[in-house]
Design a protein around this motif. Structure first.
Motif, PDB file in Angstrom:
ATOM      1  N   LEU A 103      47.759  64.153  30.321  1.00 41.99           N
ATOM      2  CA  LEU A 103      46.199  63.342  31.188  1.00 41.99           C
ATOM      3  C   LEU A 103      46.895  62.080  31.593  1.00 41.99           C
ATOM      4  O   LEU A 103      47.689  61.362  30.930  1.00 41.99           O
ATOM      5  N   ALA A 104      46.347  61.513  32.619  1.00 44.45           N
ATOM      6  CA  ALA A 104      46.694  60.278  33.337  1.00 44.45           C
ATOM      7  C   ALA A 104      45.746  59.388  33.678  1.00 44.45           C
ATOM      8  O   ALA A 104      44.746  59.860  34.034  1.00 44.45           O
ATOM      9  N   LEU A 105      45.714  58.073  33.325  1.00 51.28           N
ATOM     10  CA  LEU A 105      44.401  57.380  33.389  1.00 51.28           C
ATOM     11  C   LEU A 105      44.919  56.379  34.566  1.00 51.28           C
ATOM     12  O   LEU A 105      45.854  55.465  34.444  1.00 51.28           O
ATOM     13  N   THR A 106      44.380  56.317  35.834  1.00 53.77           N
ATOM     14  CA  THR A 106      44.466  55.458  36.904  1.00 53.77           C
ATOM     15  C   THR A 106      43.158  54.960  37.108  1.00 53.77           C
ATOM     16  O   THR A 106      42.762  54.907  38.556  1.00 53.77           O
ATOM     17  N   THR A 107      42.498  54.363  36.424  1.00 50.48           N
ATOM     18  CA  THR A 107      41.215  53.609  36.419  1.00 50.48           C
ATOM     19  C   THR A 107      40.815  52.396  37.080  1.00 50.48           C
ATOM     20  O   THR A 107      39.855  52.055  37.157  1.00 50.48           O
ATOM     21  N   GLY A 108      42.108  51.904  37.581  1.00 51.93           N
ATOM     22  CA  GLY A 108      41.848  50.494  38.341  1.00 51.93           C
ATOM     23  C   GLY A 108      41.326  49.602  37.447  1.00 51.93           C
ATOM     24  O   GLY A 108      41.501  49.153  36.172  1.00 51.93           O
ATOM     25  N   GLY A 109      40.556  48.810  38.270  1.00 51.07           N
ATOM     26  CA  GLY A 109      39.739  47.510  37.728  1.00 51.07           C
ATOM     27  C   GLY A 109      38.363  47.489  38.160  1.00 51.07           C
ATOM     28  O   GLY A 109      38.043  48.065  39.361  1.00 51.07           O
ATOM     29  N   ALA A 110      37.504  46.727  37.679  1.00 54.50           N
ATOM     30  CA  ALA A 110      36.160  46.234  38.331  1.00 54.50           C
ATOM     31  C   ALA A 110      36.152  45.030  38.167  1.00 54.50           C
ATOM     32  O   ALA A 110      36.697  44.266  37.474  1.00 54.50           O
ATOM     33  N   PRO A 111      35.424  44.260  39.552  1.00 47.79           N
ATOM     34  CA  PRO A 111      35.463  43.001  40.020  1.00 47.79           C
ATOM     35  C   PRO A 111      34.522  42.353  38.358  1.00 47.79           C
ATOM     36  O   PRO A 111      33.423  43.006  38.156  1.00 47.79           O
ATOM     37  N   ARG A 112      34.936  41.188  38.024  1.00 46.43           N
ATOM     38  CA  ARG A 112      34.037  40.654  37.343  1.00 46.43           C
ATOM     39  C   ARG A 112      32.696  40.089  37.952  1.00 46.43           C
ATOM     40  O   ARG A 112      32.525  39.682  39.054  1.00 46.43           O
ATOM     41  N   ARG A 113      31.749  40.194  37.213  1.00 48.04           N
ATOM     42  CA  ARG A 113      30.281  39.892  37.935  1.00 48.04           C
ATOM     43  C   ARG A 113      29.663  38.607  37.283  1.00 48.04           C
ATOM     44  O   ARG A 113      29.997  38.074  36.202  1.00 48.04           O
ATOM     45  N   LEU A 114      28.973  37.950  38.128  1.00 55.19           N
ATOM     46  CA  LEU A 114      28.235  36.845  37.443  1.00 55.19           C
ATOM     47  C   LEU A 114      27.205  37.095  36.469  1.00 55.19           C
ATOM     48  O   LEU A 114      26.533  38.142  36.719  1.00 55.19           O
ATOM     49  N   PRO A 115      26.833  36.326  35.349  1.00 50.66           N
ATOM     50  CA  PRO A 115      25.758  36.821  34.394  1.00 50.66           C
ATOM     51  C   PRO A 115      24.588  36.571  35.131  1.00 50.66           C
ATOM     52  O   PRO A 115      24.145  35.730  36.173  1.00 50.66           O
ATOM     53  N   GLU A 116      23.552  37.361  34.385  1.00 48.31           N
ATOM     54  CA  GLU A 116      22.265  37.186  34.858  1.00 48.31           C
ATOM     55  C   GLU A 116      21.607  35.675  35.012  1.00 48.31           C
ATOM     56  O   GLU A 116      21.040  35.383  35.964  1.00 48.31           O
ATOM     57  N   ALA A 117      22.085  35.026  33.838  1.00 49.51           N
ATOM     58  CA  ALA A 117      21.698  33.462  33.839  1.00 49.51           C
ATOM     59  C   ALA A 117      21.978  32.894  34.911  1.00 49.51           C
ATOM     60  O   ALA A 117      21.286  31.658  35.271  1.00 49.51           O
ATOM     61  N   MET A 118      23.070  33.092  35.595  1.00 49.91           N
ATOM     62  CA  MET A 118      23.768  32.502  36.858  1.00 49.91           C
ATOM     63  C   MET A 118      23.260  33.133  38.200  1.00 49.91           C
ATOM     64  O   MET A 118      23.904  32.475  39.201  1.00 49.91           O
ATOM     65  N   GLY A 119      22.274  33.957  38.211  1.00 50.39           N
ATOM     66  CA  GLY A 119      21.752  34.753  39.330  1.00 50.39           C
ATOM     67  C   GLY A 119      22.584  35.847  39.770  1.00 50.39           C
ATOM     68  O   GLY A 119      22.334  36.322  40.880  1.00 50.39           O
ATOM     69  N   VAL A 236      31.474  36.899  45.509  1.00 49.84           N
ATOM     70  CA  VAL A 236      32.220  36.701  44.209  1.00 49.84           C
ATOM     71  C   VAL A 236      33.339  37.194  43.869  1.00 49.84           C
ATOM     72  O   VAL A 236      33.451  38.409  44.137  1.00 49.84           O
ATOM     73  N   GLY A 237      34.387  36.295  44.107  1.00 47.37           N
ATOM     74  CA  GLY A 237      35.795  36.651  43.948  1.00 47.37           C
ATOM     75  C   GLY A 237      36.429  35.906  42.756  1.00 47.37           C
ATOM     76  O   GLY A 237      37.180  35.067  42.906  1.00 47.37           O
ATOM     77  N   ILE A 238      36.039  36.353  41.674  1.00 50.63           N
ATOM     78  CA  ILE A 238      36.397  35.638  40.214  1.00 50.63           C
ATOM     79  C   ILE A 238      37.371  36.587  39.397  1.00 50.63           C
ATOM     80  O   ILE A 238      37.637  36.383  38.254  1.00 50.63           O
TER      81      ILE A 238
END
Length: 404
Positions: A103-119, A236-238
């Motif tokens: 098995l090979a995992l090439t699952t990349g990454g996910a962009p960080r999201r703003l929390p709900e409290a920040m909209g 959002v680019g954090i």
């Protein structure tokens, strides 16, 4: 017949399955991807594709028929939910299971999201990572629209450049003291700050976001210093977080991503990993490269080692960023630099920044100067470190540095 399963149909996954077949593997290959389209290039999404200069089909790394012709079973639009490492099975979202020998995992990454409290849950809060993100952003690129870009790294700066080229009113905020604070020297940040401001981008550094405002959709933002801005949408680019969920279900060792050895193997002898999701040795350090070149190189090494070749993966980091008419090419890793020296280029628009750790050359930022990039890359890979006064003397021919 041996079965190799690859989870993650991005650049790394596509490179891995192609390398397996290219090296003569005759067993079964299955490539699982959560998106409904075949593997595609990501860098053009925030550039040519978003600008309408490239059609979707041109993004595809290979025509879809290639996979059938190569005997690669594509499972698209199907998310892998868990790994049963004991049974050597991947569990899919529809409840089905796919067994594997390797098995090979090439699952990349996910962009960080703003929390709900920040909209973060408001309509109009967008990321820039995959095809769906680009398709959601494209209709909003209308002249005069107001966009707030959150984050002054390369993702944010590239998004700002596209928006400015499309005639939008762009404000970019960076919570750190300057843009590119974690990835480049002040001299490189100065270059790009001036470039963006020349194109009308309002860059605000040392300015964090308190919250986005609006009832159900974004209408503005309140900054940490109390300033209020109006905005029609936000990008959002954090940064990104490595895709480690599946690895966690399999009980794999993690360390800034999925921990791999010099052969791209995880803590499970039957599982390898490659790309943005994986960390690996680099000299005395352990790093995780978020780059297309790194993903492809690591994936191809993983493929060779799945075949039992015992090839060590020795990263040769390189990156690039296109903003307006400037191409930034980066060779090496600038971690731990102690001094940066500027080499003027053949024209006023060209220059390169040479990073040293003590007396050792470790990285080069080349701005519209491909010769400086190519020579710098060769020097770093050969562990040749010319003296800074020589390297950055424009009267010294770049190629002559290779013999210093």
């Amino acid at each position: 017949m041996e079965h190799v399963v690859v989870v993650g149909a991005g650049q790394a996954g596509a490179a891995l399955v192609a390398k397996l077949r290219g090296e003569g593997f005759a067993g079964r290959i299955t490539l699982i991807g959560a998106e409904a389209v075949p593997p595609y290039q990501r860098p053009p999404l925030s550039k040519a594709y978003l600008l309408g200069e490239m059609e979707e089909e041109r993004l595809y790394l290979r025509p879809e028929r290639y996979y059938a012709e190569a005997g690669i079973d594509l499972h698209l639009g199907q998310r892998a939910e868990a790994i049963d490492a004991g049974a050597r099975e991947v569990l899919l979202q529809d409840g089905s299971r796919i067994g594997y020998d390797r098995l090979a995992l090439t699952t990349g990454g996910a962009p960080r999201r703003l929390p709900e409290a920040m909209g973060g849950g408001l309509e109009g809060v967008l990321a820039m990572r995959d095809l769906a993100d680009a398709d959601a952003l494209a209709p909003r690129l209308t002249p005069g629209a107001r966009v707030l870009v959150i984050g002054g790294g390369y993702i944010g700066l590239e998004a700002a450049a596209v928006c400015a080229r499309k005639g939008l009113q762009v404000t970019l905020i960076e919570a750190g003291e300057r843009i590119l604070g974690r990835v480049a020297a002040p001299v490189t940040a100065d270059y790009f700050r001036a470039l963006h401001r020349a194109h009308g981008v309002d860059i605000r550094e040392g300015t964090g976001l308190a919250r986005l405002t609006g009832e159900t959709r974004v209408t503005g933002a309140e900054l940490a210093d109390g300033t209020r801005l109006e905005a029609d949408f936000a990008v959002v680019g954090i940064g990104i977080d490595p895709g480690t969920h599946l690895a966690e279900t399999a009980g794999l060792a993690l360390e800034n991503g999925i921990r791999c050895d010099i052969h791209c193997r995880t803590s499970d002898e039957a599982i390898w990993a490659a790309g943005d999701c994986a960390s690996h040795p680099f000299y005395a350090d352990r790093i995780r490269l978020e780059s297309v070149g790194g993903a492809i190189a690591m994936a191809e090494h993983a493929a060779l080692n799945i075949l039992g070749r015992g090839v060590e993966y020795k990263p040769k980091p390189w990156f690039w960023s296109d903003q307006y008419d400037v191409k930034l090419q980066i060779a090496g890793l600038n971690h731990g630099w102690t001094a940066v020296h500027v080499r003027p280029g053949p024209s006023a628009r060209q220059q390169s920044h040479w990073y040293y750790r003590g007396e050792r050359l470790i990285a080069v930022d080349a701005l519209n100067d491909s010769r400086a990039y190519m020579v710098g890359k060769r020097l770093i890979e050969a562990s040749i470190s010319p003296r800074p006064g020589t390297a950055c003397d424009p009267s010294v021919d770049l190629k002559a540095l290779l013999s210093t």
